[in-house]
Motif scaffolding. Structure first.
Motif, PDB file in Angstrom:
ATOM      1  N   ASP A   1       0.854  -1.193   0.000  1.00  0.00           N
ATOM      2  CA  ASP A   1       0.000   0.000   0.000  1.00  0.00           C
ATOM      3  C   ASP A   1       0.886   1.238   0.000  1.00  0.00           C
ATOM      4  O   ASP A   1       2.095   1.153  -0.215  1.00  0.00           O
ATOM      5  CB  ASP A   1      -0.985  -0.024   1.166  1.00  0.00           C
ATOM      6  CG  ASP A   1      -0.308   0.085   2.532  1.00  0.00           C
ATOM      7  OD1 ASP A   1       0.937   0.212   2.579  1.00  0.00           O
ATOM      8  OD2 ASP A   1      -1.025   0.035   3.536  1.00  0.00           O
ATOM      9  N   GLY A   2       0.274   2.398   0.207  1.00  0.00           N
ATOM     10  CA  GLY A   2       1.027   3.645   0.193  1.00  0.00           C
ATOM     11  C   GLY A   2       1.021   4.339  -1.139  1.00  0.00           C
ATOM     12  O   GLY A   2       1.798   5.270  -1.368  1.00  0.00           O
ATOM     13  N   PHE A   3       0.139   3.918  -2.036  1.00  0.00           N
ATOM     14  CA  PHE A   3       0.026   4.524  -3.361  1.00  0.00           C
ATOM     15  C   PHE A   3      -1.055   5.605  -3.349  1.00  0.00           C
ATOM     16  O   PHE A   3      -1.816   5.723  -2.379  1.00  0.00           O
ATOM     17  CB  PHE A   3      -0.313   3.461  -4.402  1.00  0.00           C
ATOM     18  CG  PHE A   3       0.542   2.226  -4.301  1.00  0.00           C
ATOM     19  CD1 PHE A   3       1.867   2.238  -4.710  1.00  0.00           C
ATOM     20  CD2 PHE A   3       0.028   1.048  -3.765  1.00  0.00           C
ATOM     21  CE1 PHE A   3       2.658   1.113  -4.602  1.00  0.00           C
ATOM     22  CE2 PHE A   3       0.805  -0.092  -3.656  1.00  0.00           C
ATOM     23  CZ  PHE A   3       2.131  -0.060  -4.068  1.00  0.00           C
ATOM     24  N   ARG A   4      -1.148   6.343  -4.441  1.00  0.00           N
ATOM     25  CA  ARG A   4      -2.240   7.318  -4.571  1.00  0.00           C
ATOM     26  C   ARG A   4      -3.418   6.718  -5.316  1.00  0.00           C
ATOM     27  O   ARG A   4      -4.554   6.882  -4.918  1.00  0.00           O
ATOM     28  CB  ARG A   4      -1.745   8.582  -5.267  1.00  0.00           C
ATOM     29  CG  ARG A   4      -0.839   9.429  -4.386  1.00  0.00           C
ATOM     30  CD  ARG A   4      -0.381  10.692  -5.085  1.00  0.00           C
ATOM     31  NE  ARG A   4      -1.512  11.561  -5.423  1.00  0.00           N
ATOM     32  CZ  ARG A   4      -1.401  12.631  -6.211  1.00  0.00           C
ATOM     33  NH1 ARG A   4      -0.225  12.947  -6.741  1.00  0.00           N
ATOM     34  NH2 ARG A   4      -2.461  13.373  -6.454  1.00  0.00           N
ATOM     35  N   PHE A   5      -3.167   6.005  -6.418  1.00  0.00           N
ATOM     36  CA  PHE A   5      -4.240   5.303  -7.126  1.00  0.00           C
ATOM     37  C   PHE A   5      -3.605   4.282  -8.056  1.00  0.00           C
ATOM     38  O   PHE A   5      -2.890   4.638  -8.991  1.00  0.00           O
ATOM     39  CB  PHE A   5      -5.105   6.273  -7.939  1.00  0.00           C
ATOM     40  CG  PHE A   5      -6.361   5.614  -8.455  1.00  0.00           C
ATOM     41  CD1 PHE A   5      -7.475   5.474  -7.639  1.00  0.00           C
ATOM     42  CD2 PHE A   5      -6.430   5.125  -9.748  1.00  0.00           C
ATOM     43  CE1 PHE A   5      -8.636   4.864  -8.099  1.00  0.00           C
ATOM     44  CE2 PHE A   5      -7.583   4.522 -10.229  1.00  0.00           C
ATOM     45  CZ  PHE A   5      -8.686   4.385  -9.394  1.00  0.00           C
ATOM     46  N   THR A   6      -3.878   3.008  -7.791  1.00  0.00           N
ATOM     47  CA  THR A   6      -3.261   1.939  -8.579  1.00  0.00           C
ATOM     48  C   THR A   6      -4.160   1.531  -9.737  1.00  0.00           C
ATOM     49  O   THR A   6      -5.386   1.547  -9.644  1.00  0.00           O
ATOM     50  CB  THR A   6      -2.981   0.712  -7.690  1.00  0.00           C
ATOM     51  OG1 THR A   6      -4.201   0.291  -7.056  1.00  0.00           O
ATOM     52  CG2 THR A   6      -1.956   1.038  -6.628  1.00  0.00           C
ATOM     53  N   GLU A   7      -3.531   1.122 -10.826  1.00  0.00           N
ATOM     54  CA  GLU A   7      -4.262   0.785 -12.055  1.00  0.00           C
ATOM     55  C   GLU A   7      -3.433  -0.177 -12.908  1.00  0.00           C
ATOM     56  O   GLU A   7      -2.288  -0.480 -12.611  1.00  0.00           O
ATOM     57  CB  GLU A   7      -4.544   2.056 -12.870  1.00  0.00           C
ATOM     58  CG  GLU A   7      -5.997   2.478 -12.922  1.00  0.00           C
ATOM     59  CD  GLU A   7      -6.864   1.565 -13.779  1.00  0.00           C
ATOM     60  OE1 GLU A   7      -6.390   0.513 -14.254  1.00  0.00           O
ATOM     61  OE2 GLU A   7      -8.042   1.904 -13.971  1.00  0.00           O
ATOM     62  N   GLY A   8      -4.078  -0.664 -13.985  1.00  0.00           N
ATOM     63  CA  GLY A   8      -3.435  -1.297 -15.117  1.00  0.00           C
ATOM     64  C   GLY A   8      -2.541  -2.486 -14.912  1.00  0.00           C
ATOM     65  O   GLY A   8      -1.477  -2.576 -15.540  1.00  0.00           O
ATOM     66  N   PRO A   9      -2.852  -3.465 -14.040  1.00  0.00           N
ATOM     67  CA  PRO A   9      -1.928  -4.584 -13.864  1.00  0.00           C
ATOM     68  C   PRO A   9      -1.765  -5.403 -15.142  1.00  0.00           C
ATOM     69  O   PRO A   9      -2.721  -5.620 -15.885  1.00  0.00           O
ATOM     70  CB  PRO A   9      -2.599  -5.414 -12.756  1.00  0.00           C
ATOM     71  CG  PRO A   9      -4.056  -5.102 -12.892  1.00  0.00           C
ATOM     72  CD  PRO A   9      -4.105  -3.651 -13.290  1.00  0.00           C
ATOM     73  N   ALA A  10      -0.536  -5.857 -15.378  1.00  0.00           N
ATOM     74  CA  ALA A  10      -0.217  -6.673 -16.555  1.00  0.00           C
ATOM     75  C   ALA A  10       0.851  -7.675 -16.169  1.00  0.00           C
ATOM     76  O   ALA A  10       1.738  -7.377 -15.364  1.00  0.00           O
ATOM     77  CB  ALA A  10       0.278  -5.788 -17.708  1.00  0.00           C
ATOM     78  N   VAL A  11       0.787  -8.864 -16.769  1.00  0.00           N
ATOM     79  CA  VAL A  11       1.695  -9.948 -16.395  1.00  0.00           C
ATOM     80  C   VAL A  11       2.697 -10.222 -17.506  1.00  0.00           C
ATOM     81  O   VAL A  11       2.357 -10.206 -18.686  1.00  0.00           O
ATOM     82  CB  VAL A  11       0.903 -11.228 -16.053  1.00  0.00           C
ATOM     83  CG1 VAL A  11       0.091 -11.724 -17.240  1.00  0.00           C
ATOM     84  CG2 VAL A  11       1.816 -12.324 -15.524  1.00  0.00           C
TER      85      VAL A  11
END
Length: 301
Positions: A40-50
């Motif tokens: 944690d500690g992010f502002r806004f997480t997005e777009g996960p890709a493998v």
């Protein structure tokens, strides 16, 4: 910049897992598994890709960076801090990381050293609204959504230059861009079937998700309502189940029937993807958090 806090111990979310009854795939989640906070500690997480090894890359868009979760040692590192405000991400077969970089409303491609190349800057000489999410067809062509979300970091006029919010296709040689869906209110999440025959697009404003048949010339045909639920991000497992996000993660079978709902302790669940060495972990980006959930079903690498 807010410091990233990586949790090296296991945190078990108090959120339970709620399943629809009477479905063949209602045990897609590993027995006893819970949503686990990884960082944690992010502002806004997005777009996960493998990537090919199962490592997961995701964006902290307000902080203009892409992060990497290593499945080998379960540690987090910063991949790049000059991402063009990257949002949605996806890997191609060559191992390059594509991004919807909406600082200047472009499509970028990164090599694994963090060097980037700008593939797309406009459509017919006009700025795109803001590429949001993308999926790469087996032939190498790129389908992406282009909704308008006015950003406070834009230095240009925030007014729309295109004639609407559409879905586009960029040819495998990156020389031709065509509009393939122009009848949606605000397309957002997008994912395609691994055989390249179907494309799922979420219209987040209309609160609906549609499925199209992909034609030989890359155009879309036979639009059908998949489910009366919109989505921010999307992913798919090897059984053809489709995962929509927003208030947690909601899972639908290939017929568009809900088979599971995964509550997530966050104000908004933006996106999800499968990863890990066996592709049986669902990684979830949700507001300030990055979560994982062990699954019985594998995702598509």
């Amino acid at each position: 910049m807010k410091k990233i806090a990586v949790l090296l111990f296991t945190f078990i979310s108090s959120a339970g897992l709620v399943f629809a009854q009477g479905q063949d795939n209602d045990h897609i989640i590993a027995q006893g598994a819970k949503v686990t906070l990884l960082a944690d500690g992010f502002r806004f997480t997005e777009g996960p890709a493998v990537d090919k090894e199962g490592n997961v890359y995701f964006t902290d868009q307000p902080n203009n960076r892409i992060l990497k979760w290593s499945v080998e040692d379960e540690k987090l590192s910063v991949f790049d801090e000059n991402t063009g405000r990257a949002n949605g991400l996806y890997f191609d077969k060559q191992g390059r990381l594509f991004s919807c970089s909406d600082q200047e409303n472009e499509i970028w491609a990164f090599d694994m050293k963090g060097n980037h190349h700008i593939l797309l800057t406009d459509f017919e000489g006009k700025k795109l609204n803001g590429p949001n999410d993308l999926w790469i067809h087996p032939n190498g062509g790129v389908y992406f959504t282009d909704p308008l979300y006015k950003r406070d970091y834009w230095t240009r006029s925030p007014e729309m230059q295109q004639d609407g919010e559409h879905v586009y296709y960029l040819s495998p040689d990156y020389k031709q861009l065509i509009k393939v869906a122009a009848d949606l209110e605000k397309p957002n999440g997008i994912i395609g079937s691994p055989d390249g025959k179907l494309l799922y697009v979420a219209d987040i404003k209309a609160g609906k998700t549609y499925v199209y048949e992909i034609q030989a010339d890359a155009t879309l045909a036979n639009k059908k309502l998949f489910t009366s639920m919109g989505s921010d991000g999307m992913t798919m497992d090897r059984n053809g189940n489709v995962y929509l996000t927003g208030k947690g993660v909601t899972v639908f079978n290939p017929n568009g029937e809900q088979i599971a709902h995964i509550p997530v302790e966050a104000g908004w669940t933006a996106n999800a993807c499968f990863g890990g060495k066996d592709m049986k972990t669902l990684f979830i980006t949700a507001s300030e958090y990055f979560y994982g959930l062990k699954m019985n079903v594998a995702g598509i690498r």
